[in-house]
Design a protein around this motif. Structure first.
Motif, PDB file in Angstrom:
ATOM      1  N   PRO A  70     -13.214  -4.970   9.324  1.00 56.04           N
ATOM      2  CA  PRO A  70     -11.857  -4.646   9.774  1.00 56.04           C
ATOM      3  C   PRO A  70     -10.821  -5.541   9.088  1.00 56.04           C
ATOM      4  O   PRO A  70     -11.014  -6.758   8.967  1.00 56.04           O
TER       5      PRO A  70
ATOM      6  N   THR B 107      -6.367  -6.056   8.577  1.00 61.16           N
ATOM      7  CA  THR B 107      -4.989  -5.700   8.933  1.00 61.16           C
ATOM      8  C   THR B 107      -4.084  -5.991   7.744  1.00 61.16           C
ATOM      9  O   THR B 107      -4.170  -7.065   7.140  1.00 61.16           O
TER      10      THR B 107
ATOM     11  N   GLY C 269      -9.708  -8.908  10.548  1.00 62.55           N
ATOM     12  CA  GLY C 269      -9.761  -8.293  11.864  1.00 62.55           C
ATOM     13  C   GLY C 269      -8.634  -7.291  12.080  1.00 62.55           C
ATOM     14  O   GLY C 269      -7.781  -7.062  11.206  1.00 62.55           O
ATOM     15  N   HIS C 270      -8.638  -6.682  13.242  1.00 58.43           N
ATOM     16  CA  HIS C 270      -7.557  -5.769  13.633  1.00 58.43           C
ATOM     17  C   HIS C 270      -6.618  -6.528  14.569  1.00 58.43           C
ATOM     18  O   HIS C 270      -6.862  -6.658  15.763  1.00 58.43           O
TER      19      HIS C 270
ATOM     20  N   THR D 101      -3.238  -7.410  16.639  1.00 55.12           N
ATOM     21  CA  THR D 101      -2.276  -6.627  17.411  1.00 55.12           C
ATOM     22  C   THR D 101      -0.844  -6.993  17.028  1.00 55.12           C
ATOM     23  O   THR D 101      -0.567  -8.032  16.418  1.00 55.12           O
TER      24      THR D 101
ATOM     25  N   HIS E 135      -4.228  -0.936  10.650  1.00 60.39           N
ATOM     26  CA  HIS E 135      -5.619  -1.379  10.801  1.00 60.39           C
ATOM     27  C   HIS E 135      -6.511  -0.525   9.904  1.00 60.39           C
ATOM     28  O   HIS E 135      -6.479   0.713   9.994  1.00 60.39           O
ATOM     29  N   TYR E 136      -7.313  -1.179   9.069  1.00 62.70           N
ATOM     30  CA  TYR E 136      -8.141  -0.475   8.100  1.00 62.70           C
ATOM     31  C   TYR E 136      -9.562  -1.032   8.137  1.00 62.70           C
ATOM     32  O   TYR E 136      -9.818  -2.091   8.721  1.00 62.70           O
TER      33      TYR E 136
ATOM     34  N   ARG F 115      -0.083  -6.339   6.874  1.00 65.74           N
ATOM     35  CA  ARG F 115       1.250  -6.454   7.471  1.00 65.74           C
ATOM     36  C   ARG F 115       2.301  -6.476   6.368  1.00 65.74           C
ATOM     37  O   ARG F 115       2.190  -7.227   5.395  1.00 65.74           O
TER      38      ARG F 115
ATOM     39  N   SER G  62      -5.261   4.419   8.175  1.00 68.08           N
ATOM     40  CA  SER G  62      -4.881   3.428   9.170  1.00 68.08           C
ATOM     41  C   SER G  62      -5.390   3.907  10.523  1.00 68.08           C
ATOM     42  O   SER G  62      -5.048   5.003  10.976  1.00 68.08           O
TER      43      SER G  62
ATOM     44  N   GLY H  73      -1.818   0.711  14.546  1.00 66.28           N
ATOM     45  CA  GLY H  73      -0.687  -0.037  14.009  1.00 66.28           C
ATOM     46  C   GLY H  73       0.598   0.732  14.198  1.00 66.28           C
ATOM     47  O   GLY H  73       0.739   1.542  15.121  1.00 66.28           O
TER      48      GLY H  73
ATOM     49  N   THR I  82      -0.588   5.794  11.764  1.00 65.89           N
ATOM     50  CA  THR I  82      -2.011   6.101  11.651  1.00 65.89           C
ATOM     51  C   THR I  82      -2.206   7.191  10.607  1.00 65.89           C
ATOM     52  O   THR I  82      -1.278   7.941  10.269  1.00 65.89           O
TER      53      THR I  82
ATOM     54  N   SER J  24     -11.901 -15.695  11.127  1.00 67.29           N
ATOM     55  CA  SER J  24     -12.673 -14.705  10.395  1.00 67.29           C
ATOM     56  C   SER J  24     -13.977 -15.335   9.940  1.00 67.29           C
ATOM     57  O   SER J  24     -14.054 -16.524   9.682  1.00 67.29           O
TER      58      SER J  24
END
Length: 456
Positions: A54, A56, A136-137, A139, A73-74, A58, A89, A92, A95, A20
Motif C-alpha cells: 500500500p 499513498t 501505507g494508506h 488518512t 491510496h494505491y 499526496r 486510487s 482518498g 477514486t 513502514s
C-alpha cells in the motif's frame, strides 16, 4: 522522464509516528513534464517501492493565502511500481484511474480558514506543487495533522502554468480600458474573444491565457477594482464594454472571420454582461459562451448611452437561506424570480449562444440558461445550445481545475455556497471547455482554418 530522488533513512519507531517496514532505498518519482500547462495531462510514475504494498501519494500546494492538498491510496505492482496512468486510487480525494485525479480533487487543508479558492489571477506566475510518496494508506486526518510524523519514500516538485511559452501577454491601457491581451506568438492576428468574470473584481487572466494557445486573440478585461478603475460596482456601464468590443474589432492582433464580430465569454455576473452586450451591440458580437448567469437584469443596474436599461428585477434578500450542504454558505437560488417579461430579450441578439448551466449551483437558479435558450428557440433560432451538468457547481473553470464549493466573497463579505461534486465538476469543465473552443472556431474563424479543438 525526469526523475527526482530522495535518499531516506530507515524509519524509527517514535511515538506518534507512522512506520513502514521495510523502507526502500532510492525510491523515485518520475514526471514526464515537470513543467506543464494547467489543462495538460501529464504522466507520473513511482518506482523502487516495496512490491504489492500500500502506498499513498499526496499532492500539496502552498500559496500565500493557504494550503491545498489531495491524496490517493494505491497498491504497487509486483515490480514495486505504480503509474497514475493505470493504477487505481482505492481511496482518498478521488477514486478510480485518472492520471490527473490528484489535481482536480485538491481541497483546502482543514487548518486553513474556510472558503479558500485555489486561483492564480496572474497568468505569468506558475502554480508550484510538491508530490510525496508515503508508506501505507494514510488518512486525510493524518496527512493534515502537523503532529503526525510520516517518513516518506520520496518526493518531487512540479509546476503548472496558465501561460504557454507560445503565448505572449500584452498589457492593455487604452482610453478607459484596462486588461491584458493574450495571443499566439507565431501569429500576427487571430479570431478575437473578450473574457469576463463576475463580481470577484480585479483582472482574471488565467482563462484568457489558456484560450489563446488554441489560436485566439483574447482580451482579459477588468471592469472594477483594478488599477484606476472604480473600486466597486455601482452599475454595469455597457458603454465601457462596447469600447472593449470596438477595440478588439479594430485591433491589429484580431483577424475577423467572414461573419465578422467578436466572441464573448462570461461567467456569473460576467454572463449577465455578455448577454446584455449581445442584445445591445448587434452584429459586433458573433458568439457568446454564457456560464451560470441569471435570466434578467438584477442586483446591479445596467446603463447604456446615458439611460438605464429596462426590466430591472429586485433582488429579494428575504429569500436568502443557509445552503443545506454547508450551512456556512448561503443559498441565493430563490432571490431573483423574474417574470417572462422581465427576462433578457436575447432573441434580439444576432449572435450564436452556448448556455452552460450547472445544476448543483446554489448562487443562481439552474434554470436560468434554459429560460434564455427557450426564448431563442421560440423565436425560431437554431443557433442556440444549452448544456446542463448535474452535480457541477457555479465556478466553471478550465479543465483540471479543482472544484470550489464554498468560497468567501470579498465584495459581498459573505460565504457563497457555489456547489459542485469534484468528479462531476471536473467532467463538466473538460466538456464545456472543448465546446467553447469549437464554437469560437466555427463562428469566428475561416473555413480553411486547420486549428484543432483542445483535446484532453
Amino acid at each position: 522522464l525526469t526523475r527526482q530522488s530522495v535518499w531516506l533513512p530507515l524509519p524509527s519507531f517514535t511515538r506518534g509516528m507512522l512506520t513502514s517496514s521495510p523502507s526502500v532505498a532510492m525510491a523515485t518519482i518520475s514526471i514526464d513534464k515537470p513543467r506543464s500547462l494547467v489543462d495538460e495531462r501529464i504522466s507520473i510514475r513511482v518506482e523502487n517501492l516495496p512490491s504489492n504494498a500500500p502506498v499513498t501519494l499526496r499532492l500539496n500546494i502552498k500559496e500565500s493565502y493557504g494550503s491545498f492538498s489531495a491524496f490517493g491510496h494505491y497498491m504497487s505492482d509486483s515490480s514495486g511500481c505504480l503509474s497514475l496512468d493505470s493504477s487505481s486510487s482505492l481511496g482518498g480525494t478521488y477514486t478510480g484511474v485518472d492520471s490527473m485525479g490528484l489535481f482536480w480533487s485538491l481541497l483546502q487543508d482543514p487548518a486553513e480558514k474556510s472558503g479558500l479558492r485555489l486561483l492564480r489571477r496572474e497568468a505569468e506566475i506558475p502554480l508550484r506543487y510538491q508530490l510525496t510518496a508515503l508508506p501505507g494508506h494514510v488518512t486525510w486526518e493524518q496527512l493534515t495533522n502537523p503532529e503526525t510524523e510520516i517518513k516518506p519514500f520520496c518526493s518531487a516538485n512540479l509546476e503548472r502554468t496558465y501561460l504557454a511559452d507560445s503565448v505572449e501577454r500584452i498589457p492593455v491601457r487604452v482610453g478607459r480600458l484596462r486588461g491584458a491581451l493574450f495571443k499566439p506568438r507565431s501569429q500576427r492576428s487571430c479570431p478575437p474573444v473578450i473574457d469576463l468574470f463576475g463580481t470577484g473584481g480585479g483582472l482574471m487572466e488565467h482563462r484568457s491565457a489558456l484560450l489563446a494557445k488554441e489560436g485566439f486573440s483574447v482580451l482579459a478585461l477588468a471592469y472594477f477594482n483594478y488599477e484606476d478603475l472604480p473600486d466597486t460596482i455601482v452599475e454595469y456601464d455597457m458603454d465601457y464594454f462596447e469600447e472593449a468590443v470596438d477595440f478588439m474589432l479594430a485591433c491589429p492582433y484580431s483577424r475577423l472571420g467572414p461573419k465578422g464580430g467578436v466572441g464573448l465569454i462570461g461567467v456569473s455576473a460576467g454572463a449577465d454582461i455578455v448577454a446584455n452586450a449581445a442584445i445591445l451591440f448587434g452584429d459586433k458580437i458573433r458568439a457568446v459562451a454564457w456560464l451560470n448567469g441569471t435570466p434578467c437584469r438584477n442586483f446591479y443596474q445596467a446603463r447604456y448611452r446615458g439611460r438605464l436599461l429596462p426590466a430591472q428585477v429586485t433582488f429579494n434578500a428575504s429569500k436568502i437561506k443557509q445552503a443545506a450542504p454547508n450551512p456556512l454558505g448561503i443559498d441565493l437560488r430563490e432571490c431573483v424570480q423574474p417574470t417572462r417579461d422581465q427576462e433578457l430579450p436575447v432573441e434580439q441578439a444576432s449572435a450564436r449562444f452556448l448556455f452552460f448551466s450547472c445544476l448543483d449551483d446554489y448562487s443562481v437558479s439552474p434554470e436560468a440558461g434554459a429560460r434564455l435558450a427557450d426564448r431563442l428557440v421560440r423565436a425560431g433560432r437554431t443557433d442556440v445550445e444549452r448544456i446542463a451538468y448535474p452535480d457541477a457547481g457555479h465556478l466553471l473553470e478550465p479543465p483540471i481545475s479543482p472544484c470550489t464549493a464554498l468560497c468567501y466573497h470579498g465584495l459581498l463579505k459573505v460565504y457563497m455556497y457555489y456547489g459542485g461534486k469534484p468528479e462531476c465538476h471536473h467532467r463538466a469543465q473538460v466538456d464545456s471547455w472543448a465546446r467553447m473552443i469549437r464554437m469560437f472556431h466555427e463562428e469566428l474563424g475561416w473555413r480553411d482554418d486547420k486549428r484543432q479543438v483542445a483535446k484532453l
